[in-house]
Design a protein around this motif. Structure first.
Motif, PDB file in Angstrom:
ATOM      1  N   UNK A   1       0.802  -1.211   0.000  1.00  0.00           N
ATOM      2  CA  UNK A   1       0.000   0.000   0.000  1.00  0.00           C
ATOM      3  C   UNK A   1       0.844   1.275   0.000  1.00  0.00           C
ATOM      4  N   UNK A   2       2.141   1.174   0.279  1.00  0.00           N
ATOM      5  CA  UNK A   2       2.998   2.358   0.326  1.00  0.00           C
ATOM      6  C   UNK A   2       3.947   2.436  -0.866  1.00  0.00           C
ATOM      7  N   UNK A   3       3.736   1.600  -1.865  1.00  0.00           N
ATOM      8  CA  UNK A   3       4.611   1.614  -3.028  1.00  0.00           C
ATOM      9  C   UNK A   3       4.468   2.880  -3.861  1.00  0.00           C
ATOM     10  N   UNK A   4       3.382   3.618  -3.660  1.00  0.00           N
ATOM     11  CA  UNK A   4       3.178   4.838  -4.448  1.00  0.00           C
ATOM     12  C   UNK A   4       4.296   5.842  -4.187  1.00  0.00           C
ATOM     13  N   UNK A   5       4.776   5.900  -2.962  1.00  0.00           N
ATOM     14  CA  UNK A   5       5.856   6.836  -2.646  1.00  0.00           C
ATOM     15  C   UNK A   5       7.114   6.510  -3.442  1.00  0.00           C
ATOM     16  N   UNK A   6       7.451   5.223  -3.544  1.00  0.00           N
ATOM     17  CA  UNK A   6       8.598   4.820  -4.340  1.00  0.00           C
ATOM     18  C   UNK A   6       8.312   5.046  -5.828  1.00  0.00           C
ATOM     19  N   UNK A   7       7.071   4.794  -6.241  1.00  0.00           N
ATOM     20  CA  UNK A   7       6.710   4.978  -7.633  1.00  0.00           C
ATOM     21  C   UNK A   7       6.846   6.414  -8.089  1.00  0.00           C
ATOM     22  N   UNK A   8       6.516   7.357  -7.245  1.00  0.00           N
ATOM     23  CA  UNK A   8       6.687   8.769  -7.603  1.00  0.00           C
ATOM     24  C   UNK A   8       8.154   9.100  -7.846  1.00  0.00           C
ATOM     25  N   UNK A   9       9.033   8.540  -7.030  1.00  0.00           N
ATOM     26  CA  UNK A   9      10.466   8.775  -7.237  1.00  0.00           C
ATOM     27  C   UNK A   9      10.942   8.141  -8.542  1.00  0.00           C
ATOM     28  N   UNK A  10      10.470   6.929  -8.846  1.00  0.00           N
ATOM     29  CA  UNK A  10      10.828   6.278 -10.107  1.00  0.00           C
ATOM     30  C   UNK A  10      10.312   7.090 -11.293  1.00  0.00           C
ATOM     31  N   UNK A  11       9.089   7.596 -11.194  1.00  0.00           N
ATOM     32  CA  UNK A  11       8.502   8.395 -12.270  1.00  0.00           C
ATOM     33  C   UNK A  11       9.331   9.640 -12.539  1.00  0.00           C
ATOM     34  N   UNK A  12       9.720  10.338 -11.508  1.00  0.00           N
ATOM     35  CA  UNK A  12      10.491  11.566 -11.698  1.00  0.00           C
ATOM     36  C   UNK A  12      11.886  11.279 -12.236  1.00  0.00           C
ATOM     37  N   UNK A  13      12.503  10.197 -11.770  1.00  0.00           N
ATOM     38  CA  UNK A  13      13.825   9.856 -12.295  1.00  0.00           C
ATOM     39  C   UNK A  13      13.794   9.504 -13.778  1.00  0.00           C
ATOM     40  N   UNK A  14      12.802   8.749 -14.214  1.00  0.00           N
ATOM     41  CA  UNK A  14      12.690   8.402 -15.625  1.00  0.00           C
ATOM     42  C   UNK A  14      12.319   9.620 -16.468  1.00  0.00           C
ATOM     43  N   UNK A  15      11.495  10.514 -15.929  1.00  0.00           N
ATOM     44  CA  UNK A  15      11.176  11.748 -16.652  1.00  0.00           C
ATOM     45  C   UNK A  15      12.415  12.604 -16.851  1.00  0.00           C
ATOM     46  N   UNK A  16      13.290  12.640 -15.855  1.00  0.00           N
ATOM     47  CA  UNK A  16      14.541  13.392 -16.010  1.00  0.00           C
ATOM     48  C   UNK A  16      15.423  12.775 -17.088  1.00  0.00           C
ATOM     49  N   UNK A  17      15.464  11.437 -17.146  1.00  0.00           N
ATOM     50  CA  UNK A  17      16.239  10.777 -18.190  1.00  0.00           C
ATOM     51  C   UNK A  17      15.681  11.069 -19.576  1.00  0.00           C
ATOM     52  N   UNK A  18      14.361  11.113 -19.698  1.00  0.00           N
ATOM     53  CA  UNK A  18      13.745  11.454 -20.988  1.00  0.00           C
ATOM     54  C   UNK A  18      14.112  12.874 -21.404  1.00  0.00           C
TER      55      UNK A  18
END
Length: 377
Positions: free
Chosen positions: A187-204
Protein backbone atom coordinates in the motif's frame (compact mmCIF):
# COMPACT_ATOMS: atom_id res chain seq x y z
CA UNK A 1 -74.74 -46.59 54.69
CA UNK A 2 -73.34 -44.75 51.72
CA UNK A 3 -75.71 -42.89 49.53
CA UNK A 4 -75.51 -43.66 45.85
CA UNK A 5 -73.37 -41.22 43.98
CA UNK A 6 -74.62 -39.21 41.04
CA UNK A 7 -72.14 -39.55 38.22
CA UNK A 8 -73.45 -36.39 36.63
CA UNK A 9 -72.36 -34.39 39.65
CA UNK A 10 -68.88 -35.94 39.85
CA UNK A 11 -67.89 -35.63 36.19
CA UNK A 12 -69.45 -32.60 34.63
CA UNK A 13 -69.49 -32.55 30.86
CA UNK A 14 -66.61 -30.54 29.40
CA UNK A 15 -66.96 -27.85 26.72
CA UNK A 16 -64.36 -28.47 24.04
CA UNK A 17 -64.71 -24.91 22.81
CA UNK A 18 -63.50 -23.62 26.17
CA UNK A 19 -60.49 -25.95 26.42
CA UNK A 20 -59.12 -25.62 22.84
CA UNK A 21 -60.01 -22.27 21.49
CA UNK A 22 -59.52 -21.83 17.75
CA UNK A 23 -56.10 -20.31 17.00
CA UNK A 24 -55.63 -17.20 14.85
CA UNK A 25 -52.70 -17.78 12.52
CA UNK A 26 -52.25 -14.04 12.05
CA UNK A 27 -51.59 -13.65 15.80
CA UNK A 28 -49.20 -16.60 16.13
CA UNK A 29 -46.99 -15.99 13.01
CA UNK A 30 -46.35 -12.31 12.39
CA UNK A 31 -45.17 -11.31 8.92
CA UNK A 32 -41.38 -11.60 8.72
CA UNK A 33 -39.10 -8.82 7.44
CA UNK A 34 -37.06 -9.29 4.24
CA UNK A 35 -34.07 -11.53 4.79
CA UNK A 36 -30.47 -10.41 4.42
CA UNK A 37 -30.17 -12.35 1.16
CA UNK A 38 -33.20 -10.53 -0.28
CA UNK A 39 -31.80 -7.15 0.68
CA UNK A 40 -28.42 -8.04 -0.80
CA UNK A 41 -30.01 -9.19 -4.05
CA UNK A 42 -31.97 -5.96 -4.29
CA UNK A 43 -28.87 -3.87 -3.69
CA UNK A 44 -26.97 -5.74 -6.41
CA UNK A 45 -29.84 -5.27 -8.85
CA UNK A 46 -30.01 -1.54 -8.16
CA UNK A 47 -26.25 -1.23 -8.51
CA UNK A 48 -26.30 -3.00 -11.86
CA UNK A 49 -29.14 -0.82 -13.09
CA UNK A 50 -27.26 2.31 -12.03
CA UNK A 51 -24.11 1.10 -13.77
CA UNK A 52 -26.05 0.34 -16.95
CA UNK A 53 -27.70 3.77 -16.91
CA UNK A 54 -24.39 5.60 -16.49
CA UNK A 55 -22.81 3.43 -19.19
CA UNK A 56 -25.55 4.33 -21.67
CA UNK A 57 -25.17 8.01 -20.81
CA UNK A 58 -21.38 7.83 -21.22
CA UNK A 59 -21.76 6.02 -24.54
CA UNK A 60 -24.20 8.63 -25.85
CA UNK A 61 -21.88 11.44 -24.73
CA UNK A 62 -18.96 9.66 -26.37
CA UNK A 63 -20.76 9.43 -29.72
CA UNK A 64 -21.73 13.11 -29.50
CA UNK A 65 -18.20 14.25 -28.65
CA UNK A 66 -16.78 12.07 -31.43
CA UNK A 67 -19.06 13.73 -33.98
CA UNK A 68 -18.17 17.19 -32.70
CA UNK A 69 -14.42 16.42 -32.75
CA UNK A 70 -14.56 15.00 -36.27
CA UNK A 71 -16.63 17.90 -37.59
CA UNK A 72 -14.92 20.88 -35.93
CA UNK A 73 -11.99 22.65 -37.57
CA UNK A 74 -11.13 24.92 -40.48
CA UNK A 75 -13.46 22.84 -42.63
CA UNK A 76 -16.63 22.71 -40.59
CA UNK A 77 -18.86 19.62 -40.91
CA UNK A 78 -21.97 18.77 -38.94
CA UNK A 79 -21.61 16.05 -36.34
CA UNK A 80 -23.92 13.69 -38.23
CA UNK A 81 -22.11 14.22 -41.56
CA UNK A 82 -18.77 13.76 -39.79
CA UNK A 83 -19.86 10.42 -38.38
CA UNK A 84 -21.06 9.34 -41.82
CA UNK A 85 -17.79 10.48 -43.37
CA UNK A 86 -15.89 8.37 -40.84
CA UNK A 87 -17.41 5.30 -42.49
CA UNK A 88 -16.81 6.58 -46.04
CA UNK A 89 -20.26 8.03 -46.71
CA UNK A 90 -21.06 11.54 -47.82
CA UNK A 91 -19.17 14.10 -49.86
CA UNK A 92 -15.66 13.03 -50.93
CA UNK A 93 -14.13 16.20 -49.48
CA UNK A 94 -15.64 15.52 -46.07
CA UNK A 95 -14.54 11.90 -46.20
CA UNK A 96 -10.95 12.94 -46.97
CA UNK A 97 -10.78 15.52 -44.17
CA UNK A 98 -12.38 13.29 -41.57
CA UNK A 99 -10.67 9.99 -42.35
CA UNK A 100 -7.16 11.22 -43.08
CA UNK A 101 -6.68 14.23 -40.81
CA UNK A 102 -9.09 14.10 -37.87
CA UNK A 103 -10.06 10.50 -37.26
CA UNK A 104 -6.58 9.20 -36.25
CA UNK A 105 -6.32 11.81 -33.52
CA UNK A 106 -9.86 11.21 -32.26
CA UNK A 107 -9.55 7.41 -32.28
CA UNK A 108 -6.20 7.68 -30.47
CA UNK A 109 -7.83 9.74 -27.74
CA UNK A 110 -10.64 7.21 -27.34
CA UNK A 111 -8.37 4.17 -27.22
CA UNK A 112 -5.70 5.68 -24.98
CA UNK A 113 -8.23 7.24 -22.60
CA UNK A 114 -10.02 3.92 -22.16
CA UNK A 115 -6.76 2.02 -21.69
CA UNK A 116 -5.34 4.46 -19.13
CA UNK A 117 -8.56 4.51 -17.11
CA UNK A 118 -8.79 0.72 -17.02
CA UNK A 119 -5.14 0.44 -16.01
CA UNK A 120 -5.65 2.95 -13.20
CA UNK A 121 -8.65 1.07 -11.86
CA UNK A 122 -6.78 -2.24 -11.90
CA UNK A 123 -3.71 -0.79 -10.18
CA UNK A 124 -5.80 0.73 -7.41
CA UNK A 125 -7.40 -2.65 -6.76
CA UNK A 126 -4.17 -4.66 -6.95
CA UNK A 127 -2.18 -2.23 -4.78
CA UNK A 128 -5.17 -1.47 -2.53
CA UNK A 129 -4.21 2.18 -2.65
CA UNK A 130 -6.43 4.96 -4.07
CA UNK A 131 -3.34 6.89 -5.18
CA UNK A 132 -2.01 4.09 -7.40
CA UNK A 133 -2.00 4.92 -11.12
CA UNK A 134 0.41 4.48 -14.05
CA UNK A 135 1.59 8.07 -13.69
CA UNK A 136 2.18 7.85 -9.93
CA UNK A 137 4.11 4.55 -9.79
CA UNK A 138 6.37 5.21 -12.77
CA UNK A 139 4.73 3.10 -15.50
CA UNK A 140 4.08 5.95 -17.95
CA UNK A 141 7.53 7.36 -17.20
CA UNK A 142 9.07 4.01 -18.10
CA UNK A 143 7.00 3.80 -21.28
CA UNK A 144 8.18 7.28 -22.29
CA UNK A 145 11.76 6.33 -21.58
CA UNK A 146 11.53 3.24 -23.78
CA UNK A 147 9.86 5.11 -26.64
CA UNK A 148 12.36 8.00 -26.60
CA UNK A 149 15.24 5.56 -26.42
CA UNK A 150 13.86 3.84 -29.52
CA UNK A 151 13.62 7.21 -31.29
CA UNK A 152 17.23 7.95 -30.36
CA UNK A 153 18.39 4.76 -32.07
CA UNK A 154 16.53 5.67 -35.26
CA UNK A 155 14.42 2.51 -35.22
CA UNK A 156 11.10 2.10 -37.00
CA UNK A 157 8.00 3.79 -35.60
CA UNK A 158 6.30 0.41 -35.52
CA UNK A 159 8.65 -0.71 -32.75
CA UNK A 160 7.69 2.15 -30.41
CA UNK A 161 4.78 0.25 -28.73
CA UNK A 162 7.12 -2.67 -28.01
CA UNK A 163 9.73 -0.29 -26.61
CA UNK A 164 7.09 1.43 -24.48
CA UNK A 165 6.03 -1.90 -22.98
CA UNK A 166 9.67 -2.70 -22.24
CA UNK A 167 10.10 0.67 -20.53
CA UNK A 168 6.99 0.11 -18.44
CA UNK A 169 8.25 -3.30 -17.34
CA UNK A 170 11.61 -1.70 -16.50
CA UNK A 171 9.85 0.79 -14.25
CA UNK A 172 7.92 -2.04 -12.60
CA UNK A 173 11.15 -3.96 -11.99
CA UNK A 174 12.73 -0.89 -10.41
CA UNK A 175 9.68 -0.40 -8.23
CA UNK A 176 9.62 -4.05 -7.18
CA UNK A 177 13.35 -4.05 -6.48
CA UNK A 178 13.16 -1.02 -4.20
CA UNK A 179 10.14 -2.44 -2.41
CA UNK A 180 11.80 -5.83 -1.92
CA UNK A 181 15.02 -4.35 -0.54
CA UNK A 182 13.19 -2.09 1.89
CA UNK A 183 10.46 -4.66 2.82
CA UNK A 184 7.88 -1.97 2.10
CA UNK A 185 4.16 -2.70 2.27
CA UNK A 186 2.27 -2.86 -1.00
CA UNK A 187 0.00 0.00 0.00
CA UNK A 188 3.00 2.36 0.33
CA UNK A 189 4.61 1.61 -3.03
CA UNK A 190 3.18 4.84 -4.45
CA UNK A 191 5.86 6.84 -2.65
CA UNK A 192 8.60 4.82 -4.34
CA UNK A 193 6.71 4.98 -7.63
CA UNK A 194 6.69 8.77 -7.60
CA UNK A 195 10.47 8.78 -7.24
CA UNK A 196 10.83 6.28 -10.11
CA UNK A 197 8.50 8.39 -12.27
CA UNK A 198 10.49 11.57 -11.70
CA UNK A 199 13.82 9.86 -12.29
CA UNK A 200 12.69 8.40 -15.63
CA UNK A 201 11.18 11.75 -16.65
CA UNK A 202 14.54 13.39 -16.01
CA UNK A 203 16.24 10.78 -18.19
CA UNK A 204 13.74 11.45 -20.99
CA UNK A 205 14.37 15.20 -20.79
CA UNK A 206 18.13 14.61 -20.89
CA UNK A 207 17.86 12.51 -24.05
CA UNK A 208 15.62 15.08 -25.73
CA UNK A 209 18.10 17.86 -24.98
CA UNK A 210 20.85 15.80 -26.61
CA UNK A 211 18.71 14.99 -29.66
CA UNK A 212 19.27 16.62 -33.05
CA UNK A 213 16.81 19.39 -33.80
CA UNK A 214 14.80 17.29 -36.25
CA UNK A 215 14.16 14.58 -33.61
CA UNK A 216 13.58 16.84 -30.62
CA UNK A 217 10.18 18.05 -31.81
CA UNK A 218 8.88 14.52 -32.42
CA UNK A 219 10.10 13.44 -28.99
CA UNK A 220 8.55 16.34 -27.08
CA UNK A 221 5.23 14.52 -26.75
CA UNK A 222 6.95 12.11 -24.38
CA UNK A 223 7.35 14.83 -21.74
CA UNK A 224 3.69 15.78 -21.20
CA UNK A 225 1.60 13.68 -23.60
CA UNK A 226 0.11 14.81 -26.89
CA UNK A 227 -2.22 13.58 -29.62
CA UNK A 228 -0.61 15.66 -32.34
CA UNK A 229 0.47 13.91 -35.54
CA UNK A 230 -1.19 10.56 -34.98
CA UNK A 231 -1.52 8.35 -38.07
CA UNK A 232 -3.47 5.25 -38.92
CA UNK A 233 -0.43 2.97 -38.67
CA UNK A 234 0.13 3.92 -35.05
CA UNK A 235 -3.59 3.70 -34.32
CA UNK A 236 -3.98 0.21 -35.78
CA UNK A 237 -0.89 -1.22 -34.11
CA UNK A 238 -1.43 0.40 -30.72
CA UNK A 239 -5.20 0.06 -30.80
CA UNK A 240 -5.13 -3.65 -31.59
CA UNK A 241 -2.64 -4.35 -28.81
CA UNK A 242 -4.64 -2.25 -26.32
CA UNK A 243 -7.89 -3.99 -27.26
CA UNK A 244 -6.39 -7.46 -26.82
CA UNK A 245 -4.84 -6.58 -23.46
CA UNK A 246 -8.04 -4.95 -22.23
CA UNK A 247 -10.04 -8.03 -23.28
CA UNK A 248 -7.64 -10.25 -21.31
CA UNK A 249 -8.17 -8.10 -18.22
CA UNK A 250 -11.94 -8.28 -18.61
CA UNK A 251 -11.75 -12.06 -18.76
CA UNK A 252 -9.77 -12.08 -15.49
CA UNK A 253 -12.30 -10.08 -13.48
CA UNK A 254 -13.53 -13.10 -11.52
CA UNK A 255 -10.01 -13.65 -10.22
CA UNK A 256 -9.70 -9.96 -9.36
CA UNK A 257 -12.97 -10.11 -7.42
CA UNK A 258 -11.67 -13.08 -5.42
CA UNK A 259 -8.36 -11.31 -4.74
CA UNK A 260 -10.32 -8.33 -3.42
CA UNK A 261 -11.39 -10.57 -0.53
CA UNK A 262 -7.79 -10.83 0.70
CA UNK A 263 -4.97 -13.29 0.19
CA UNK A 264 -6.16 -15.72 2.88
CA UNK A 265 -9.67 -15.93 1.47
CA UNK A 266 -8.40 -16.15 -2.11
CA UNK A 267 -6.06 -18.98 -1.17
CA UNK A 268 -8.89 -20.80 0.56
CA UNK A 269 -10.96 -20.54 -2.62
CA UNK A 270 -8.27 -22.23 -4.70
CA UNK A 271 -6.27 -19.31 -6.10
CA UNK A 272 -2.57 -18.66 -5.86
CA UNK A 273 -2.65 -15.00 -4.77
CA UNK A 274 1.00 -14.19 -5.53
CA UNK A 275 0.96 -15.77 -8.99
CA UNK A 276 -2.42 -14.36 -9.99
CA UNK A 277 -1.60 -10.87 -8.74
CA UNK A 278 1.70 -10.92 -10.65
CA UNK A 279 -0.07 -12.01 -13.85
CA UNK A 280 -2.71 -9.30 -13.48
CA UNK A 281 -0.03 -6.72 -12.73
CA UNK A 282 1.86 -7.65 -15.92
CA UNK A 283 -1.31 -7.27 -17.98
CA UNK A 284 -2.06 -3.90 -16.36
CA UNK A 285 1.46 -2.60 -16.92
CA UNK A 286 1.28 -3.70 -20.56
CA UNK A 287 -2.05 -1.91 -21.02
CA UNK A 288 -0.79 1.33 -19.47
CA UNK A 289 2.46 1.21 -21.45
CA UNK A 290 0.64 0.67 -24.75
CA UNK A 291 -1.69 3.59 -24.03
CA UNK A 292 1.31 5.77 -23.17
CA UNK A 293 2.99 4.69 -26.41
CA UNK A 294 0.03 6.08 -28.33
CA UNK A 295 -0.30 9.44 -26.59
CA UNK A 296 2.68 9.92 -24.33
CA UNK A 297 2.46 10.19 -20.52
CA UNK A 298 -0.97 11.84 -20.25
CA UNK A 299 -1.38 12.54 -16.56
CA UNK A 300 -4.23 11.98 -14.11
CA UNK A 301 -6.71 10.23 -16.43
CA UNK A 302 -5.83 6.90 -14.85
CA UNK A 303 -5.91 8.40 -11.35
CA UNK A 304 -9.14 10.40 -11.41
CA UNK A 305 -11.51 8.31 -13.54
CA UNK A 306 -11.71 5.21 -11.25
CA UNK A 307 -12.64 7.43 -8.30
CA UNK A 308 -15.30 9.22 -10.34
CA UNK A 309 -16.81 5.91 -11.47
CA UNK A 310 -16.74 4.55 -7.93
CA UNK A 311 -18.59 7.66 -6.78
CA UNK A 312 -21.26 7.25 -9.47
CA UNK A 313 -21.72 3.48 -9.71
CA UNK A 314 -20.38 1.96 -6.51
CA UNK A 315 -17.71 -0.69 -5.86
CA UNK A 316 -15.65 -2.08 -8.77
CA UNK A 317 -17.22 -4.86 -10.81
CA UNK A 318 -17.04 -6.06 -14.39
CA UNK A 319 -19.71 -3.52 -15.36
CA UNK A 320 -17.99 -0.62 -13.66
CA UNK A 321 -14.72 -1.50 -15.40
CA UNK A 322 -16.49 -1.04 -18.74
CA UNK A 323 -17.93 2.24 -17.47
CA UNK A 324 -14.40 3.25 -16.44
CA UNK A 325 -13.16 2.69 -20.00
CA UNK A 326 -15.98 4.79 -21.45
CA UNK A 327 -15.41 7.58 -18.93
CA UNK A 328 -11.67 7.64 -19.63
CA UNK A 329 -12.32 7.95 -23.36
CA UNK A 330 -14.79 10.79 -22.75
CA UNK A 331 -12.36 12.63 -20.47
CA UNK A 332 -9.37 12.48 -22.79
CA UNK A 333 -11.40 13.42 -25.88
CA UNK A 334 -12.97 16.33 -23.98
CA UNK A 335 -9.52 17.56 -22.93
CA UNK A 336 -8.35 17.36 -26.55
CA UNK A 337 -11.35 19.39 -27.70
CA UNK A 338 -10.45 22.04 -25.14
CA UNK A 339 -6.90 22.11 -26.45
CA UNK A 340 -7.93 22.44 -30.08
CA UNK A 341 -10.91 24.77 -29.98
CA UNK A 342 -11.29 26.49 -26.60
CA UNK A 343 -7.91 27.33 -25.04
CA UNK A 344 -6.21 30.05 -27.11
CA UNK A 345 -2.72 28.55 -26.95
CA UNK A 346 -1.35 27.06 -30.15
CA UNK A 347 0.35 23.67 -29.82
CA UNK A 348 -0.68 23.10 -26.20
CA UNK A 349 -0.36 19.35 -25.42
CA UNK A 350 -3.37 17.56 -24.05
CA UNK A 351 -1.30 16.32 -21.12
CA UNK A 352 -0.99 19.88 -19.86
CA UNK A 353 -4.78 20.18 -19.63
CA UNK A 354 -5.26 16.86 -17.86
CA UNK A 355 -2.44 17.70 -15.44
CA UNK A 356 -4.04 21.07 -14.66
CA UNK A 357 -7.37 19.40 -13.99
CA UNK A 358 -5.88 16.49 -12.09
CA UNK A 359 -3.42 18.26 -9.77
CA UNK A 360 -6.14 19.50 -7.38
CA UNK A 361 -7.70 16.04 -7.44
CA UNK A 362 -4.40 14.44 -6.45
CA UNK A 363 -3.99 16.96 -3.63
CA UNK A 364 -7.44 16.15 -2.25
CA UNK A 365 -6.74 12.41 -2.41
CA UNK A 366 -3.42 12.79 -0.61
CA UNK A 367 -5.05 14.84 2.14
CA UNK A 368 -7.80 12.25 2.57
CA UNK A 369 -5.27 9.41 2.54
CA UNK A 370 -3.25 11.17 5.22
CA UNK A 371 -6.27 11.52 7.46
CA UNK A 372 -7.40 7.89 7.23
CA UNK A 373 -4.99 6.47 9.86
CA UNK A 374 -5.95 9.21 12.30
CA UNK A 375 -9.62 8.31 11.96
CA UNK A 376 -9.03 4.63 12.50
CA UNK A 377 -6.85 5.06 15.55
Amino acid sequence: MTAPTDPTRLTAPTDPTRLTAPTDPTRLTAPTAPTARTRQTGAITRRRARTAAWSLLALALLVLLTGVALGTGQVSVSAWDALRALFGQGEPGNVLVVQQFRAPRVVSALIAGAGLAMAGSMLQRLFRNPLAAPDTIGITGGASFGAVLMLATGASQQLIPLAAVGGGLLAAMLLGGFAWRSKMAVTRLVLVGLAVQQGLAAAVNLMIVRFPAELASSAMQWTTGSLYGRNWTEVWIGGTAIALTAAALLLCQRRVAVLDLGDDSAGGLGLNPARDRLWLLLLTITLASLAAALTGPVAFVALAVPHLVRLLAGPPTLGTLGLTALTGAVLLLSADLLVLHVIPVHGLPVGAVTATLGAPWLLVLMIRQGRLPQRSS
